[in-house]
Write a protein that holds these residues in place. Structure first.
Motif, PDB file in Angstrom:
ATOM      1  N   CYS A  85       0.856  -1.186   0.000  1.00 42.76           N
ATOM      2  CA  CYS A  85       0.000   0.000   0.000  1.00 42.76           C
ATOM      3  C   CYS A  85       0.892   1.236   0.000  1.00 42.76           C
ATOM      4  O   CYS A  85       1.844   1.332   0.786  1.00 42.76           O
ATOM      5  CB  CYS A  85      -0.912  -0.014   1.226  1.00 42.76           C
ATOM      6  SG  CYS A  85      -1.809   1.542   1.489  1.00 42.76           S
ATOM      7  N   SER A  86       0.619   2.202  -0.859  1.00 43.63           N
ATOM      8  CA  SER A  86       1.420   3.423  -0.923  1.00 43.63           C
ATOM      9  C   SER A  86       1.189   4.330   0.277  1.00 43.63           C
ATOM     10  O   SER A  86       1.939   5.284   0.474  1.00 43.63           O
ATOM     11  CB  SER A  86       1.101   4.193  -2.210  1.00 43.63           C
ATOM     12  OG  SER A  86       1.463   3.443  -3.347  1.00 43.63           O
ATOM     13  N   GLY A  87       0.175   4.025   1.063  1.00 43.18           N
ATOM     14  CA  GLY A  87      -0.077   4.821   2.265  1.00 43.18           C
ATOM     15  C   GLY A  87       0.600   4.262   3.491  1.00 43.18           C
ATOM     16  O   GLY A  87       1.512   4.874   4.059  1.00 43.18           O
ATOM     17  N   CYS A  88       0.223   3.071   3.914  1.00 41.56           N
ATOM     18  CA  CYS A  88       0.742   2.484   5.156  1.00 41.56           C
ATOM     19  C   CYS A  88       1.949   1.581   4.930  1.00 41.56           C
ATOM     20  O   CYS A  88       2.565   1.120   5.891  1.00 41.56           O
ATOM     21  CB  CYS A  88      -0.359   1.703   5.865  1.00 41.56           C
ATOM     22  SG  CYS A  88      -1.006   0.292   4.911  1.00 41.56           S
ATOM     23  N   ARG A  89       2.288   1.298   3.636  1.00 43.96           N
ATOM     24  CA  ARG A  89       3.445   0.475   3.274  1.00 43.96           C
ATOM     25  C   ARG A  89       3.321  -0.963   3.755  1.00 43.96           C
ATOM     26  O   ARG A  89       4.314  -1.665   3.897  1.00 43.96           O
ATOM     27  CB  ARG A  89       4.751   1.076   3.798  1.00 43.96           C
ATOM     28  CG  ARG A  89       4.985   2.513   3.386  1.00 43.96           C
ATOM     29  CD  ARG A  89       4.936   2.695   1.894  1.00 43.96           C
ATOM     30  NE  ARG A  89       5.976   1.912   1.208  1.00 43.96           N
ATOM     31  CZ  ARG A  89       6.048   1.755  -0.110  1.00 43.96           C
ATOM     32  NH1 ARG A  89       5.090   2.259  -0.881  1.00 43.96           N
ATOM     33  NH2 ARG A  89       7.025   1.057  -0.643  1.00 43.96           N
ATOM     34  N   LYS A  90       2.129  -1.426   3.992  1.00 47.02           N
ATOM     35  CA  LYS A  90       1.921  -2.823   4.378  1.00 47.02           C
ATOM     36  C   LYS A  90       1.561  -3.635   3.138  1.00 47.02           C
ATOM     37  O   LYS A  90       0.938  -3.112   2.205  1.00 47.02           O
ATOM     38  CB  LYS A  90       0.809  -2.930   5.423  1.00 47.02           C
ATOM     39  CG  LYS A  90       1.153  -2.288   6.759  1.00 47.02           C
ATOM     40  CD  LYS A  90      -0.012  -2.436   7.733  1.00 47.02           C
ATOM     41  CE  LYS A  90       0.310  -1.806   9.087  1.00 47.02           C
ATOM     42  NZ  LYS A  90      -0.837  -1.924  10.034  1.00 47.02           N
ATOM     43  N   PRO A  91       1.950  -4.930   3.117  1.00 46.04           N
ATOM     44  CA  PRO A  91       1.582  -5.761   1.969  1.00 46.04           C
ATOM     45  C   PRO A  91       0.069  -5.835   1.802  1.00 46.04           C
ATOM     46  O   PRO A  91      -0.668  -6.024   2.764  1.00 46.04           O
ATOM     47  CB  PRO A  91       2.177  -7.128   2.321  1.00 46.04           C
ATOM     48  CG  PRO A  91       3.274  -6.842   3.286  1.00 46.04           C
ATOM     49  CD  PRO A  91       2.798  -5.663   4.090  1.00 46.04           C
ATOM     50  N   PRO A 132      -6.426   1.514  -7.210  1.00 44.68           N
ATOM     51  CA  PRO A 132      -5.343   2.151  -7.961  1.00 44.68           C
ATOM     52  C   PRO A 132      -5.624   3.635  -8.139  1.00 44.68           C
ATOM     53  O   PRO A 132      -6.766   4.047  -8.368  1.00 44.68           O
ATOM     54  CB  PRO A 132      -5.374   1.405  -9.305  1.00 44.68           C
ATOM     55  CG  PRO A 132      -6.790   0.963  -9.463  1.00 44.68           C
ATOM     56  CD  PRO A 132      -7.329   0.721  -8.072  1.00 44.68           C
ATOM     57  N   ASP A 133      -4.582   4.455  -8.030  1.00 45.42           N
ATOM     58  CA  ASP A 133      -4.752   5.895  -8.201  1.00 45.42           C
ATOM     59  C   ASP A 133      -3.432   6.493  -8.679  1.00 45.42           C
ATOM     60  O   ASP A 133      -2.437   6.477  -7.957  1.00 45.42           O
ATOM     61  CB  ASP A 133      -5.180   6.568  -6.892  1.00 45.42           C
ATOM     62  CG  ASP A 133      -5.452   8.053  -7.069  1.00 45.42           C
ATOM     63  OD1 ASP A 133      -6.561   8.399  -7.518  1.00 45.42           O
ATOM     64  OD2 ASP A 133      -4.562   8.866  -6.761  1.00 45.42           O
ATOM     65  N   ALA A 134      -3.422   7.018  -9.902  1.00 47.56           N
ATOM     66  CA  ALA A 134      -2.250   7.687 -10.458  1.00 47.56           C
ATOM     67  C   ALA A 134      -0.989   6.830 -10.360  1.00 47.56           C
ATOM     68  O   ALA A 134       0.075   7.318  -9.978  1.00 47.56           O
ATOM     69  CB  ALA A 134      -2.042   9.042  -9.773  1.00 47.56           C
ATOM     70  N   GLY A 135      -1.104   5.547 -10.697  1.00 44.39           N
ATOM     71  CA  GLY A 135       0.046   4.673 -10.695  1.00 44.39           C
ATOM     72  C   GLY A 135       0.419   4.118  -9.340  1.00 44.39           C
ATOM     73  O   GLY A 135       1.401   3.377  -9.216  1.00 44.39           O
ATOM     74  N   ARG A 136      -0.321   4.459  -8.312  1.00 44.61           N
ATOM     75  CA  ARG A 136      -0.079   3.931  -6.976  1.00 44.61           C
ATOM     76  C   ARG A 136      -1.259   3.067  -6.544  1.00 44.61           C
ATOM     77  O   ARG A 136      -2.335   3.131  -7.136  1.00 44.61           O
ATOM     78  CB  ARG A 136       0.126   5.076  -5.970  1.00 44.61           C
ATOM     79  CG  ARG A 136       1.339   5.943  -6.291  1.00 44.61           C
ATOM     80  CD  ARG A 136       1.597   6.938  -5.182  1.00 44.61           C
ATOM     81  NE  ARG A 136       2.817   7.692  -5.422  1.00 44.61           N
ATOM     82  CZ  ARG A 136       3.371   8.507  -4.532  1.00 44.61           C
ATOM     83  NH1 ARG A 136       2.806   8.677  -3.342  1.00 44.61           N
ATOM     84  NH2 ARG A 136       4.488   9.155  -4.825  1.00 44.61           N
ATOM     85  N   PHE A 137      -1.003   2.271  -5.504  1.00 46.88           N
ATOM     86  CA  PHE A 137      -2.034   1.345  -5.031  1.00 46.88           C
ATOM     87  C   PHE A 137      -2.234   1.556  -3.533  1.00 46.88           C
ATOM     88  O   PHE A 137      -1.261   1.709  -2.777  1.00 46.88           O
ATOM     89  CB  PHE A 137      -1.624  -0.100  -5.316  1.00 46.88           C
ATOM     90  CG  PHE A 137      -1.307  -0.336  -6.757  1.00 46.88           C
ATOM     91  CD1 PHE A 137      -2.314  -0.549  -7.684  1.00 46.88           C
ATOM     92  CD2 PHE A 137       0.007  -0.329  -7.207  1.00 46.88           C
ATOM     93  CE1 PHE A 137      -2.024  -0.749  -9.019  1.00 46.88           C
ATOM     94  CE2 PHE A 137       0.303  -0.533  -8.537  1.00 46.88           C
ATOM     95  CZ  PHE A 137      -0.710  -0.737  -9.451  1.00 46.88           C
ATOM     96  N   TYR A 138      -3.495   1.580  -3.119  1.00 43.91           N
ATOM     97  CA  TYR A 138      -3.825   1.847  -1.724  1.00 43.91           C
ATOM     98  C   TYR A 138      -4.771   0.772  -1.198  1.00 43.91           C
ATOM     99  O   TYR A 138      -5.660   0.319  -1.928  1.00 43.91           O
ATOM    100  CB  TYR A 138      -4.507   3.212  -1.579  1.00 43.91           C
ATOM    101  CG  TYR A 138      -3.640   4.379  -1.959  1.00 43.91           C
ATOM    102  CD1 TYR A 138      -2.859   5.034  -1.010  1.00 43.91           C
ATOM    103  CD2 TYR A 138      -3.587   4.826  -3.279  1.00 43.91           C
ATOM    104  CE1 TYR A 138      -2.062   6.117  -1.371  1.00 43.91           C
ATOM    105  CE2 TYR A 138      -2.783   5.900  -3.648  1.00 43.91           C
ATOM    106  CZ  TYR A 138      -2.027   6.533  -2.680  1.00 43.91           C
ATOM    107  OH  TYR A 138      -1.235   7.588  -3.042  1.00 43.91           O
TER     108      TYR A 138
END
Length: 330
Positions: free
Chosen positions: A180-186, A194-200
């Motif tokens: 996750c691009s927010g919490c950095r957990k798998p 998906p949002d602007a090339g990132r995953f949350y």
């Protein structure tokens, strides 16, 4: 607008290269009083090699085998020359015969000298290594991974065969690299956005990224609509007059405030000078304006003969409007 949750495809990478089944034929010496020494078999036949003080002659050419090395195939003695001609296999790689005294490797009914059984990419010996076959070519584990394994979109390393991987939109990740691009957990097999090339993950998307409804200020995670640069839940986009939902309905606005057609007509629309009905701009919404009066376009006609005056000259006569003919009658 909100974004829909997605799920990556979770699977195992293709199985790792296996140590394929190899048959090895090793021939030893055989003497009259020593018995058999070493393994001496190729797939499908039994062979022994030996020397005899008084052996029989070669069963094929009848040459005496006295003091000579010979090979016994299915209990029949053969001299080396006849054995090579009748029974020796050809190496798949170098196309040379595999001698009676050479180690022979067999893979899928193909025969190799031990020294010829190599990776077609790096030339590494595969005699004691794991290997796989790709399109008829033999590859060691390292070359197979470099050439055919997926590369992780996060760390750029090969996804090792047999390991867990995640696939989404044509890319692949190690399971531990899909974070996750927010919490950095798998994220694993959980839903993500998906949002602007990132995953949350769902929680981080709602807290950090999702747009907020202009009415209730809650996160928009699915569906919704946009009006004048602002986003709304569909259930929150309401008429400012009667409070009815406007999503999927015809509506207009007064200033920045949206209204359904009925409320706008009752509250703000001008009245037609002929029929006194509101002029809303919807349906047959074209209208004609003259001085302080407005008419629906179908209502703009001569007050006497009812001919349409749209696009024609007309003459105002107190509260009436007249066509040229009716005006000349006066």
């Amino acid at each position: 607008m909100g974004r829909e949750k997605r799920r990556g495809r979770r699977r195992c990478a293709p199985p790792p290269p296996q140590r394929r089944s190899l048959s090895a034929s090793v021939r030893g010496n055989f003497t009259e009083d020593s018995g058999r020494v070493g393994a001496a078999r190729s797939p499908g036949r039994s062979t022994t090699v030996g020397t005899m003080s008084e052996p029989p002659s070669c069963r094929s050419c009848s040459e005496s085998l006295s003091g000579q090395t010979f090979i016994r195939v299915a209990e029949e003695p053969l001299c080396v020359r006849c054995y090579q001609r009748r029974h020796a296999n050809t190496c798949q790689e170098c196309k040379q015969l595999i001698g009676y005294d050479e180690k022979e490797l067999v893979h899928q009914d193909r025969f190799f000298h031990e020294n010829c059984f190599r990776c077609c990419s790096c030339n590494r010996s595969l005699a004691a290594e794991s290997f796989t076959q790709q399109g008829g070519a033999l590859l060691c584990s390292s070359c197979y991974c470099s050439s055919f394994s997926s590369r992780c979109a996060a760390c750029s390393q090969s996804v090792q065969p047999g390991s867990r991987m995640l696939e989404y939109d044509g890319a692949a990740w190690h399971e531990d690299c899909f974070l996750c691009s927010g919490c950095r957990k798998p994220i694993g097999a959980e839903a993500f956005v998906p949002d602007a090339g990132r995953f949350y993950c769902q929680a981080c998307y709602e807290q950090q990224v999702a747009p907020r409804c202009s009415h209730c200020r809650k996160a928009l995670t699915k569906g919704g609509l946009t009006y004048r640069g602002e986003v709304w839940h569909r259930d929150c986009f309401l008429c400012c007059g009667c409070g009815s939902p406007l999503a999927g309905q015809t509506f207009t606005s007064q200033g920045e405030r949206p209204f359904c057609v009925r409320c706008f007509s009752n509250l703000y629309a001008k009245k037609c000078a002929a029929c006194n009905a509101p002029i809303t701009g919807f349906g047959d919404g074209k209208y004609v304006s003259f001085e302080e009066r407005q008419w629906h376009q179908p209502c703009f006609k001569c007050s006497r003969c009812s001919v349409s005056l749209v696009g024609s000259g007309f003459f105002p006569d107190r509260d009436q409007i007249l066509c040229a003919d009716c005006n000349s009658d006066d």
